[in-house]
Write a protein that holds these residues in place. Structure first.
Motif, PDB file in Angstrom:
ATOM      1  N   UNK A  95      -0.076 -79.032  -5.690  1.00  0.00           N
ATOM      2  CA  UNK A  95      -0.680 -77.867  -5.036  1.00  0.00           C
ATOM      3  C   UNK A  95       0.225 -76.635  -5.140  1.00  0.00           C
ATOM      4  N   UNK A  96       1.531 -76.856  -5.050  1.00  0.00           N
ATOM      5  CA  UNK A  96       2.470 -75.732  -5.186  1.00  0.00           C
ATOM      6  C   UNK A  96       2.435 -75.182  -6.608  1.00  0.00           C
ATOM      7  N   UNK A  97       2.405 -76.091  -7.585  1.00  0.00           N
ATOM      8  CA  UNK A  97       2.328 -75.665  -8.995  1.00  0.00           C
ATOM      9  C   UNK A  97       1.060 -74.851  -9.235  1.00  0.00           C
ATOM     10  N   UNK A  98      -0.059 -75.344  -8.716  1.00  0.00           N
ATOM     11  CA  UNK A  98      -1.329 -74.632  -8.919  1.00  0.00           C
ATOM     12  C   UNK A  98      -1.294 -73.240  -8.283  1.00  0.00           C
ATOM     13  N   UNK A  99      -0.714 -73.159  -7.075  1.00  0.00           N
ATOM     14  CA  UNK A  99      -0.611 -71.859  -6.403  1.00  0.00           C
ATOM     15  C   UNK A  99       0.251 -70.904  -7.226  1.00  0.00           C
ATOM     16  N   UNK A 100       1.345 -71.410  -7.789  1.00  0.00           N
ATOM     17  CA  UNK A 100       2.239 -70.579  -8.599  1.00  0.00           C
ATOM     18  C   UNK A 100       1.542 -70.129  -9.889  1.00  0.00           C
ATOM     19  N   UNK A 101       0.834 -71.058 -10.523  1.00  0.00           N
ATOM     20  CA  UNK A 101       0.111 -70.684 -11.753  1.00  0.00           C
ATOM     21  C   UNK A 101      -0.944 -69.620 -11.462  1.00  0.00           C
ATOM     22  N   UNK A 102      -1.546 -69.718 -10.280  1.00  0.00           N
ATOM     23  CA  UNK A 102      -2.548 -68.723  -9.897  1.00  0.00           C
ATOM     24  C   UNK A 102      -1.900 -67.335  -9.799  1.00  0.00           C
ATOM     25  N   UNK A 103      -0.684 -67.268  -9.241  1.00  0.00           N
ATOM     26  CA  UNK A 103      -0.004 -65.966  -9.153  1.00  0.00           C
ATOM     27  C   UNK A 103       0.335 -65.459 -10.560  1.00  0.00           C
ATOM     28  N   UNK A 104       0.698 -66.392 -11.462  1.00  0.00           N
ATOM     29  CA  UNK A 104       0.973 -65.983 -12.855  1.00  0.00           C
ATOM     30  C   UNK A 104      -0.278 -65.335 -13.460  1.00  0.00           C
ATOM     31  N   UNK A 105      -1.419 -65.991 -13.261  1.00  0.00           N
ATOM     32  CA  UNK A 105      -2.669 -65.477 -13.840  1.00  0.00           C
ATOM     33  C   UNK A 105      -3.034 -64.124 -13.253  1.00  0.00           C
ATOM     34  N   UNK A 106      -2.844 -64.009 -11.916  1.00  0.00           N
ATOM     35  CA  UNK A 106      -3.174 -62.739 -11.265  1.00  0.00           C
ATOM     36  C   UNK A 106      -2.279 -61.591 -11.740  1.00  0.00           C
ATOM     37  N   UNK A 107      -1.038 -61.948 -12.145  1.00  0.00           N
ATOM     38  CA  UNK A 107      -0.107 -60.925 -12.637  1.00  0.00           C
ATOM     39  C   UNK A 107      -0.221 -60.741 -14.150  1.00  0.00           C
ATOM     40  N   UNK A 108      -1.145 -61.456 -14.757  1.00  0.00           N
ATOM     41  CA  UNK A 108      -1.317 -61.359 -16.205  1.00  0.00           C
ATOM     42  C   UNK A 108      -0.275 -62.140 -16.982  1.00  0.00           C
ATOM     43  N   UNK A 109       0.479 -63.024 -16.297  1.00  0.00           N
ATOM     44  CA  UNK A 109       1.497 -63.849 -16.978  1.00  0.00           C
ATOM     45  C   UNK A 109       0.825 -65.103 -17.531  1.00  0.00           C
ATOM     46  N   UNK A 110      -0.097 -64.903 -18.418  1.00  0.00           N
ATOM     47  CA  UNK A 110      -0.810 -66.026 -18.998  1.00  0.00           C
ATOM     48  C   UNK A 110      -1.144 -65.670 -20.419  1.00  0.00           C
ATOM     49  N   UNK A 111      -1.247 -66.647 -21.267  1.00  0.00           N
ATOM     50  CA  UNK A 111      -1.663 -66.349 -22.633  1.00  0.00           C
ATOM     51  C   UNK A 111      -0.883 -67.147 -23.632  1.00  0.00           C
TER      52      UNK A 111
END
Ligand SMILES: [Zn+2]
Length: 111
Positions: A95-111
């Motif tokens: 759950x912590x990992x998922x929450x962190x990945x969500x913040x990455x996506x919201x900040x555009x740190x994905x791709x």
């Protein structure tokens, strides 16, 4: 590496040239925008961290499977207690990992 981003769906292509069409949404080559060098290197950096997060997520899924077998085995109350608390800990990590990945996506740190 040079990166191109689809302006329609956000898909990122690695290569010297944009693809003929977007593999995700089918948009034509003209819809791809070459990413700035700094943005492209941030994508590389984020990919490394995101991959680690996803590896941890998968590992915790495996830990939950092991705990589940241990709980069902029911050798003695001490064993079951260890497997139950470990199951809860693995779930919490996920759950912590998922929450962190969500913040990455919201900040555009994905791709
Ligand atoms: Zn696209």
């Amino acid at each position: 590496m040079i990166k191109w981003q689809c302006s329609v769906c956000g898909y990122i292509h690695d290569g010297d040239e944009a693809p003929d069409k977007c593999p995700k949404c089918g948009a034509p080559k003209e819809k791809f925008i070459k990413m700035e060098e700094q943005a492209a290197s941030l994508v590389e950096r984020a990919r490394f961290s995101n991959n680690l997060h996803m590896e941890l997520l998968t590992l915790m899924e495996r830990a939950k499977e092991i705990c589940d077998k241990g709980i069902k085995d029911e050798l003695d109350p001490g064993c079951v207690a260890v497997f139950k608390t470990s199951m809860a800990a693995a779930h919490e990590v996920q759950q912590k990992v998922k929450a962190e990945l969500k913040t990455h996506m919201n900040k555009g740190k994905w791709g």
